[in-house]
Design a protein around this motif. Structure first.
Motif, PDB file in Angstrom:
ATOM      1  N   SER A  19       7.375  33.365 -30.545  1.00 57.63           N
ATOM      2  CA  SER A  19       8.483  32.420 -30.630  1.00 57.63           C
ATOM      3  C   SER A  19       8.321  31.240 -29.686  1.00 57.63           C
ATOM      4  O   SER A  19       8.736  30.136 -29.998  1.00 57.63           O
ATOM      5  N   THR A  20       7.739  31.446 -28.520  1.00 57.01           N
ATOM      6  CA  THR A  20       7.658  30.366 -27.542  1.00 57.01           C
ATOM      7  C   THR A  20       6.237  29.922 -27.248  1.00 57.01           C
ATOM      8  O   THR A  20       6.039  28.874 -26.661  1.00 57.01           O
ATOM      9  N   GLY A  21       5.267  30.740 -27.626  1.00 58.35           N
ATOM     10  CA  GLY A  21       3.888  30.416 -27.302  1.00 58.35           C
ATOM     11  C   GLY A  21       3.545  30.707 -25.853  1.00 58.35           C
ATOM     12  O   GLY A  21       2.473  30.382 -25.389  1.00 58.35           O
ATOM     13  N   CYS A  22       4.458  31.333 -25.113  1.00 58.60           N
ATOM     14  CA  CYS A  22       4.221  31.653 -23.707  1.00 58.60           C
ATOM     15  C   CYS A  22       3.530  32.998 -23.601  1.00 58.60           C
ATOM     16  O   CYS A  22       3.754  33.876 -24.420  1.00 58.60           O
ATOM     17  N   THR A  23       2.742  33.142 -22.586  1.00 62.24           N
ATOM     18  CA  THR A  23       2.097  34.420 -22.350  1.00 62.24           C
ATOM     19  C   THR A  23       2.821  35.162 -21.261  1.00 62.24           C
ATOM     20  O   THR A  23       3.445  34.567 -20.393  1.00 62.24           O
ATOM     21  N   ASP A  24       2.743  36.490 -21.315  1.00 64.30           N
ATOM     22  CA  ASP A  24       3.375  37.278 -20.264  1.00 64.30           C
ATOM     23  C   ASP A  24       2.624  37.139 -18.947  1.00 64.30           C
ATOM     24  O   ASP A  24       3.107  37.548 -17.912  1.00 64.30           O
ATOM     25  N   LEU A  25       1.456  36.550 -18.982  1.00 64.93           N
ATOM     26  CA  LEU A  25       0.690  36.370 -17.765  1.00 64.93           C
ATOM     27  C   LEU A  25       1.244  35.228 -16.912  1.00 64.93           C
ATOM     28  O   LEU A  25       0.840  35.051 -15.779  1.00 64.93           O
ATOM     29  N   GLN A  26       2.163  34.452 -17.485  1.00 59.06           N
ATOM     30  CA  GLN A  26       2.738  33.357 -16.726  1.00 59.06           C
ATOM     31  C   GLN A  26       3.770  33.845 -15.724  1.00 59.06           C
ATOM     32  O   GLN A  26       4.139  33.128 -14.823  1.00 59.06           O
ATOM     33  N   ALA A  27       4.259  35.082 -15.893  1.00 57.68           N
ATOM     34  CA  ALA A  27       5.178  35.659 -14.916  1.00 57.68           C
ATOM     35  C   ALA A  27       4.398  35.924 -13.635  1.00 57.68           C
ATOM     36  O   ALA A  27       3.225  36.264 -13.679  1.00 57.68           O
ATOM     37  N   GLN A  28       5.044  35.775 -12.496  1.00 54.72           N
ATOM     38  CA  GLN A  28       4.334  35.912 -11.226  1.00 54.72           C
ATOM     39  C   GLN A  28       4.289  37.367 -10.781  1.00 54.72           C
ATOM     40  O   GLN A  28       5.287  37.903 -10.338  1.00 54.72           O
ATOM     41  N   PRO A  29       3.158  38.024 -10.907  1.00 58.11           N
ATOM     42  CA  PRO A  29       3.022  39.387 -10.411  1.00 58.11           C
ATOM     43  C   PRO A  29       3.027  39.396  -8.885  1.00 58.11           C
ATOM     44  O   PRO A  29       2.872  38.353  -8.256  1.00 58.11           O
ATOM     45  N   SER A  30       3.169  40.572  -8.344  1.00 59.57           N
ATOM     46  CA  SER A  30       3.187  40.667  -6.887  1.00 59.57           C
ATOM     47  C   SER A  30       2.048  41.550  -6.404  1.00 59.57           C
ATOM     48  O   SER A  30       1.532  42.371  -7.135  1.00 59.57           O
ATOM     49  N   GLU A 101      -9.685  41.046  -5.468  1.00 59.62           N
ATOM     50  CA  GLU A 101      -9.371  39.667  -5.848  1.00 59.62           C
ATOM     51  C   GLU A 101      -9.780  39.389  -7.292  1.00 59.62           C
ATOM     52  O   GLU A 101      -9.001  38.821  -8.074  1.00 59.62           O
ATOM     53  N   LYS A 102     -10.978  39.774  -7.658  1.00 55.10           N
ATOM     54  CA  LYS A 102     -11.471  39.502  -9.010  1.00 55.10           C
ATOM     55  C   LYS A 102     -10.662  40.261 -10.062  1.00 55.10           C
ATOM     56  O   LYS A 102     -10.335  39.705 -11.116  1.00 55.10           O
ATOM     57  N   ALA A 103     -10.322  41.509  -9.786  1.00 55.35           N
ATOM     58  CA  ALA A 103      -9.543  42.292 -10.744  1.00 55.35           C
ATOM     59  C   ALA A 103      -8.134  41.727 -10.913  1.00 55.35           C
ATOM     60  O   ALA A 103      -7.589  41.719 -12.022  1.00 55.35           O
ATOM     61  N   LEU A 104      -7.547  41.244  -9.823  1.00 57.22           N
ATOM     62  CA  LEU A 104      -6.193  40.691  -9.885  1.00 57.22           C
ATOM     63  C   LEU A 104      -6.137  39.362 -10.630  1.00 57.22           C
ATOM     64  O   LEU A 104      -5.138  39.055 -11.276  1.00 57.22           O
ATOM     65  N   THR A 105      -7.173  38.577 -10.543  1.00 56.59           N
ATOM     66  CA  THR A 105      -7.137  37.230 -11.123  1.00 56.59           C
ATOM     67  C   THR A 105      -7.865  37.112 -12.455  1.00 56.59           C
ATOM     68  O   THR A 105      -7.812  36.058 -13.089  1.00 56.59           O
ATOM     69  N   SER A 106      -8.504  38.173 -12.921  1.00 61.03           N
ATOM     70  CA  SER A 106      -9.331  38.083 -14.128  1.00 61.03           C
ATOM     71  C   SER A 106      -8.527  37.953 -15.417  1.00 61.03           C
ATOM     72  O   SER A 106      -9.007  37.383 -16.389  1.00 61.03           O
ATOM     73  N   GLY A 107      -7.318  38.509 -15.440  1.00 62.75           N
ATOM     74  CA  GLY A 107      -6.537  38.496 -16.667  1.00 62.75           C
ATOM     75  C   GLY A 107      -6.822  39.671 -17.581  1.00 62.75           C
ATOM     76  O   GLY A 107      -6.215  39.801 -18.637  1.00 62.75           O
ATOM     77  N   THR A 108      -7.733  40.551 -17.193  1.00 61.88           N
ATOM     78  CA  THR A 108      -8.050  41.717 -18.021  1.00 61.88           C
ATOM     79  C   THR A 108      -7.438  43.002 -17.477  1.00 61.88           C
ATOM     80  O   THR A 108      -7.635  44.059 -18.050  1.00 61.88           O
ATOM     81  N   SER A 109      -6.689  42.902 -16.380  1.00 59.74           N
ATOM     82  CA  SER A 109      -6.086  44.072 -15.744  1.00 59.74           C
ATOM     83  C   SER A 109      -4.573  43.969 -15.781  1.00 59.74           C
ATOM     84  O   SER A 109      -4.012  42.892 -15.608  1.00 59.74           O
ATOM     85  N   SER A 110      -3.918  45.102 -15.975  1.00 56.36           N
ATOM     86  CA  SER A 110      -2.460  45.162 -15.868  1.00 56.36           C
ATOM     87  C   SER A 110      -2.051  45.500 -14.447  1.00 56.36           C
ATOM     88  O   SER A 110      -1.015  45.055 -13.975  1.00 56.36           O
ATOM     89  N   ALA A 111      -2.852  46.337 -13.786  1.00 60.02           N
ATOM     90  CA  ALA A 111      -2.550  46.752 -12.423  1.00 60.02           C
ATOM     91  C   ALA A 111      -3.844  47.016 -11.678  1.00 60.02           C
ATOM     92  O   ALA A 111      -4.834  47.457 -12.265  1.00 60.02           O
ATOM     93  N   VAL A 112      -3.791  46.747 -10.371  1.00 65.09           N
ATOM     94  CA  VAL A 112      -4.944  46.982  -9.505  1.00 65.09           C
ATOM     95  C   VAL A 112      -4.442  47.722  -8.280  1.00 65.09           C
ATOM     96  O   VAL A 112      -3.543  47.251  -7.584  1.00 65.09           O
ATOM     97  N   VAL A 113      -5.005  48.913  -8.034  1.00 61.65           N
ATOM     98  CA  VAL A 113      -4.673  49.694  -6.850  1.00 61.65           C
ATOM     99  C   VAL A 113      -5.946  49.810  -6.037  1.00 61.65           C
ATOM    100  O   VAL A 113      -6.966  50.286  -6.534  1.00 61.65           O
ATOM    101  N   SER A 114      -5.873  49.357  -4.794  1.00 59.99           N
ATOM    102  CA  SER A 114      -7.056  49.298  -3.948  1.00 59.99           C
ATOM    103  C   SER A 114      -6.793  50.037  -2.647  1.00 59.99           C
ATOM    104  O   SER A 114      -5.740  49.866  -2.035  1.00 59.99           O
ATOM    105  N   LYS A 132      -0.913  34.163  -5.412  1.00 59.86           N
ATOM    106  CA  LYS A 132      -0.464  32.966  -6.122  1.00 59.86           C
ATOM    107  C   LYS A 132      -1.108  32.833  -7.498  1.00 59.86           C
ATOM    108  O   LYS A 132      -0.526  32.242  -8.394  1.00 59.86           O
ATOM    109  N   SER A 133      -2.305  33.370  -7.646  1.00 58.57           N
ATOM    110  CA  SER A 133      -2.985  33.267  -8.937  1.00 58.57           C
ATOM    111  C   SER A 133      -3.201  34.624  -9.593  1.00 58.57           C
ATOM    112  O   SER A 133      -3.908  34.719 -10.595  1.00 58.57           O
ATOM    113  N   ALA A 134      -2.583  35.661  -9.050  1.00 56.24           N
ATOM    114  CA  ALA A 134      -2.752  37.010  -9.599  1.00 56.24           C
ATOM    115  C   ALA A 134      -2.163  37.090 -10.999  1.00 56.24           C
ATOM    116  O   ALA A 134      -1.125  36.502 -11.289  1.00 56.24           O
TER     117      ALA A 134
END
Length: 170
Positions: A19-30, A101-114, A132-134
């Protein structure tokens, strides 16, 4: 030119809201950092239901340097799709932070536990910048020092509270 049919994503890690063309990745994860006296077992138990939900999105649940706790059985019992769990074994702290860092910013992960030892100020600042870019939920579990054990108790409820907003978005 090749036309895509409908609202199919171009990449399996990217979902589009038709409906909006927005991705859920635009939400700011923590990215949350917690100290643990149980090698992260309590924290992982508290987070497991959210990881189960996130594992059905088709993206990875990344575990970086997990200790020798029964995390496989713990996650399976919580309903996490084990075929979506990616284990990363880094040789040192530098590789651990790099992989996080790479797992958080890649866009292929839903969650990263380190899992890591104590972070210094520089590493903490680096994680703040990565936040900021996660594009995934992040949890960094630090070993709790013996001197801290007497003064501080781990509260798994606080972890789930911080991360509920992210799971609701995804």
């Amino acid at each position: 030119m090749n036309n895509l049919m409908g609202n199919a994503p171009r990449h399996p890690g990217m979902w589009t809201d038709g409906s909006t063309g927005c991705t859920d990745l635009q939400a700011q994860p923590s990215i949350n950092t917690v100290r643990s006296k149980t090698q992260g077992e309590q924290e992982l138990k508290a987070l497991a239901p959210q990881l189960a939900t996130l594992s059905f999105q088709g993206r990875w649940i990344v575990l970086i340097n997990p200790p020798h706790i029964s995390y496989k059985q713990l996650l399976a019992n919580a309903g996490v799709r084990t075929d979506r769990v990616l284990l990363v074994h880094a040789k040192d702290e530098i590789e651990t932070l790099w992989a996080t860092e790479k797992a958080l910013t890649s866009g292929t992960s839903s969650a990263v536990v380190s899992w890591t030892s104590n972070l210094d100020d520089r590493d903490s600042r680096r994680l703040q910048l990565v936040a900021k870019s996660a594009r995934a939920l992040g949890l960094v579990i630090q070993e709790q020092q013996a001197s801290e054990l007497a003064n501080q108790a781990v509260n798994p409820a606080s972890i789930t509270g911080k991360m509920n907003n992210f799971a609701a978005i995804h």
